[in-house]
Scaffold this active site. Sequence first.
Site, PDB file in Angstrom:
ATOM      1  N   GLU A  65       0.829  -1.211   0.000  1.00 52.42           N
ATOM      2  CA  GLU A  65       0.000   0.000   0.000  1.00 52.42           C
ATOM      3  C   GLU A  65       0.863   1.259   0.000  1.00 52.42           C
ATOM      4  O   GLU A  65       1.875   1.338   0.702  1.00 52.42           O
ATOM      5  CB  GLU A  65      -0.887  -0.025   1.258  1.00 52.42           C
ATOM      6  CG  GLU A  65      -1.751   1.216   1.453  1.00 52.42           C
ATOM      7  CD  GLU A  65      -2.512   1.181   2.781  1.00 52.42           C
ATOM      8  OE1 GLU A  65      -3.525   1.887   2.879  1.00 52.42           O
ATOM      9  OE2 GLU A  65      -2.096   0.457   3.700  1.00 52.42           O
ATOM     10  N   GLU A  87       8.190   6.859  33.077  1.00 49.53           N
ATOM     11  CA  GLU A  87       8.630   8.224  33.354  1.00 49.53           C
ATOM     12  C   GLU A  87       7.936   9.222  32.441  1.00 49.53           C
ATOM     13  O   GLU A  87       7.526  10.305  32.883  1.00 49.53           O
ATOM     14  CB  GLU A  87      10.145   8.319  33.177  1.00 49.53           C
ATOM     15  CG  GLU A  87      10.937   7.488  34.175  1.00 49.53           C
ATOM     16  CD  GLU A  87      12.420   7.459  33.874  1.00 49.53           C
ATOM     17  OE1 GLU A  87      13.169   6.963  34.732  1.00 49.53           O
ATOM     18  OE2 GLU A  87      12.817   7.914  32.782  1.00 49.53           O
ATOM     19  N   ASN A 118      16.945  20.145  39.128  1.00 49.64           N
ATOM     20  CA  ASN A 118      16.725  20.332  37.702  1.00 49.64           C
ATOM     21  C   ASN A 118      17.884  21.063  37.030  1.00 49.64           C
ATOM     22  O   ASN A 118      18.142  20.856  35.830  1.00 49.64           O
ATOM     23  CB  ASN A 118      15.416  21.082  37.463  1.00 49.64           C
ATOM     24  CG  ASN A 118      14.198  20.194  37.681  1.00 49.64           C
ATOM     25  OD1 ASN A 118      14.315  18.972  37.702  1.00 49.64           O
ATOM     26  ND2 ASN A 118      13.031  20.802  37.840  1.00 49.64           N
ATOM     27  N   SER A 129      24.369   7.023  32.434  1.00 44.96           N
ATOM     28  CA  SER A 129      24.366   7.425  33.845  1.00 44.96           C
ATOM     29  C   SER A 129      24.781   6.325  34.808  1.00 44.96           C
ATOM     30  O   SER A 129      25.001   6.591  35.989  1.00 44.96           O
ATOM     31  CB  SER A 129      22.966   7.884  34.228  1.00 44.96           C
ATOM     32  OG  SER A 129      22.056   6.783  34.187  1.00 44.96           O
ATOM     33  N   GLY A 141      22.567   3.945  35.105  1.00 43.88           N
ATOM     34  CA  GLY A 141      21.234   3.400  35.321  1.00 43.88           C
ATOM     35  C   GLY A 141      20.804   2.486  34.191  1.00 43.88           C
ATOM     36  O   GLY A 141      21.459   2.391  33.144  1.00 43.88           O
ATOM     37  N   ILE A 142      19.663   1.854  34.387  1.00 45.38           N
ATOM     38  CA  ILE A 142      19.227   0.810  33.461  1.00 45.38           C
ATOM     39  C   ILE A 142      18.698   1.365  32.140  1.00 45.38           C
ATOM     40  O   ILE A 142      18.906   0.779  31.076  1.00 45.38           O
ATOM     41  CB  ILE A 142      18.182  -0.104  34.149  1.00 45.38           C
ATOM     42  CG1 ILE A 142      17.930  -1.364  33.309  1.00 45.38           C
ATOM     43  CG2 ILE A 142      16.891   0.661  34.441  1.00 45.38           C
ATOM     44  CD1 ILE A 142      17.137  -2.420  34.031  1.00 45.38           C
ATOM     45  N   ASP A 143      18.014   2.526  32.175  1.00 45.88           N
ATOM     46  CA  ASP A 143      17.415   3.052  30.954  1.00 45.88           C
ATOM     47  C   ASP A 143      18.471   3.439  29.928  1.00 45.88           C
ATOM     48  O   ASP A 143      18.388   3.067  28.754  1.00 45.88           O
ATOM     49  CB  ASP A 143      16.524   4.251  31.276  1.00 45.88           C
ATOM     50  CG  ASP A 143      15.355   3.888  32.167  1.00 45.88           C
ATOM     51  OD1 ASP A 143      14.751   2.828  31.946  1.00 45.88           O
ATOM     52  OD2 ASP A 143      15.044   4.660  33.088  1.00 45.88           O
ATOM     53  N   SER A 144      19.476   4.203  30.373  1.00 43.38           N
ATOM     54  CA  SER A 144      20.515   4.616  29.430  1.00 43.38           C
ATOM     55  C   SER A 144      21.340   3.422  28.966  1.00 43.38           C
ATOM     56  O   SER A 144      21.810   3.392  27.819  1.00 43.38           O
ATOM     57  CB  SER A 144      21.403   5.693  30.041  1.00 43.38           C
ATOM     58  OG  SER A 144      22.069   5.227  31.200  1.00 43.38           O
ATOM     59  N   GLY A 181      23.749  10.299  27.197  1.00 43.62           N
ATOM     60  CA  GLY A 181      24.284  10.310  28.543  1.00 43.62           C
ATOM     61  C   GLY A 181      24.143   8.938  29.160  1.00 43.62           C
ATOM     62  O   GLY A 181      23.030   8.396  29.250  1.00 43.62           O
ATOM     63  N   LYS A 197      -9.408   2.562  -2.210  1.00 46.74           N
ATOM     64  CA  LYS A 197      -9.693   2.104  -0.851  1.00 46.74           C
ATOM     65  C   LYS A 197     -11.063   2.589  -0.399  1.00 46.74           C
ATOM     66  O   LYS A 197     -11.396   3.773  -0.517  1.00 46.74           O
ATOM     67  CB  LYS A 197      -8.597   2.607   0.096  1.00 46.74           C
ATOM     68  CG  LYS A 197      -8.576   1.943   1.471  1.00 46.74           C
ATOM     69  CD  LYS A 197      -7.319   2.376   2.223  1.00 46.74           C
ATOM     70  CE  LYS A 197      -7.165   1.698   3.573  1.00 46.74           C
ATOM     71  NZ  LYS A 197      -5.900   2.091   4.230  1.00 46.74           N
ATOM     72  N   CYS A 257      -5.515  -2.899   2.526  1.00 48.20           N
ATOM     73  CA  CYS A 257      -5.262  -2.834   3.967  1.00 48.20           C
ATOM     74  C   CYS A 257      -6.557  -2.928   4.788  1.00 48.20           C
ATOM     75  O   CYS A 257      -7.088  -4.002   4.980  1.00 48.20           O
ATOM     76  CB  CYS A 257      -4.467  -1.582   4.312  1.00 48.20           C
ATOM     77  SG  CYS A 257      -3.598  -1.675   5.913  1.00 48.20           S
TER      78      CYS A 257
END
Length: 552
Positions: A45, A402, A373, A292, A294-297, A290, A113, A149
């Site tokens: 499509e 988050e 911040n 850090s 931590g787990i996310d980065s 970045g 369509k 589709c």
Amino acid sequence: MADRFRVTLAQLNPTVGDLAGNAAKARAAWEEGRAAGADLVALPEMFITGYNAQDLVMKPAFHQAAMAEVQALAEACAEGPALAIGSPWAEGDKLYNAYLILKEGKIASKVLKHHLPNETVFDEVRIFDAGPLGGPYSVGNTRIGSPICEDGWHEDVAETLEETGAEFLLIPNGSPYYRGKMETRYNHMVARAVETGLPVIYLNMVGGQDDQVFDGGTFALNPHGALALQMPVFAEAITQLDLERTGEGWRIVEGEKAHLPEAWEQDYHVMVLSLQDYMRKTGFQKVLLGLSGGIDSALVAAIAVDAIGAENVRCVMLPSEYTSKESLEDAEAVAKALGVHYDYVPIAEGRAAITNTLAPLFAGRAADLTEENIQSRLRGLLLMAMSNKFGEMLLTTGNKSEVAVGYATIYGDMNGGYNPIKDLYKTRVFETCRWRNANHRDWMKGPEGEVIRPNVIDKPPSAELREDQKDSDSLPDYPELDAILDILVDQEGSIADCVAAGFDRAVAKRVEHLIYISEYKRFQSAPGARLTKRAFWLDRRYPIVNRWRDPS
């Protein structure tokens, strides 16, 4: 009458707006089909424009250029098999989502369509006009029906085609991924095969476009729903499909049956492919982020390496006095395991300068979230400076938990051009890291084995913006938070639904409040890979200013 019909199925990855490039892909697929003795070469499509092109399609200069490109393609592919390709098509003051059949140097047939999707990421009602219920088109002496589709998800289009002489159904799609989507597709296509008694070929696009990933997975069913062919997911592929005429009509000859990976692998592949294609199609070659500790980065770094290779990924540690020795060691270990370039840029000097600059204004006021911040925004400033200087796209690393409740600093850690984990809840981040450590696939450009050390996964999450800070100081524990978010966001449920599920009403109300007051942050956030039907952006569009709260 011919007793065999060959279709070349071109599961390819177009780029939105690259009309000449998409036409070249179509031409190459047609050449391959001609060499293989195909009767018809089929593309998905809206292939000539790329999909989902949104309001760009309504621009007259654009859709007229697309139509001209298709006409030129018809002339170039005059001697050989028919070519079927998706394109916008304008007639008078109407604009259609069309499937065009090119034969003998001209556009021989048009399918328009009929059912226009108007939910989740689709706005086709505001872009296109609905075409009529039509009949099949002919290639040689074979009559083919092509519901486009969404039309394949409704029984009326397929039944009309069967009643007007279609001998099999070839359904071109631009169907983006969400978790569990393939089973939904199978169920709909089996229904069409059973209702019509015809073979059904489901041809899907592949590749990333903004937040969406088209996962391919083209398949074909014989009448009554028996699977005859399954193409791979997340990869371009061209396959020859043969149909044989029998006393009961056309039947698909058994073909390849590619393995379909389980959900964890599919989600991870989506995040990798979405970043890979976003960069390739926008012209970026390198990224930075970045890192850090931590787990996310760490997960974003792994995704980036798997998408574009370690040599194209820069990770930066930006420590303050609140950064723990553990985080420093974890970040360095992840960088070394992934093999990326690693920079160490302390923020103490810059932070002191900002603190001194603001001291006369802030005199007599206690330290609070402002000072936290400042750290995040200083890091964002430094990362953007590096992005500008080195020409590397900054990745942002906030997970869906988050993003949902605004546990991120706008103009700080939310800085960046793309967020691979934007639609991945924190609890799934943990499991995805474990999955990546235990699994490696050929499509990953990163190393095998443990790339995210267990301590990164197991330690309590913290933003490390003050002494002994934990995410749980500000938020419910992630299993509870994610379960409430699933009800309020993914299921569009109520506070009463949360209470019925066993959650404290006050906690659910607080989460609801955080969701609503964070809308302005999401409005300014980077795009990210879509994994669910309720990803933040096109799937869920809420007002920024909103004083309503669930009274239940």
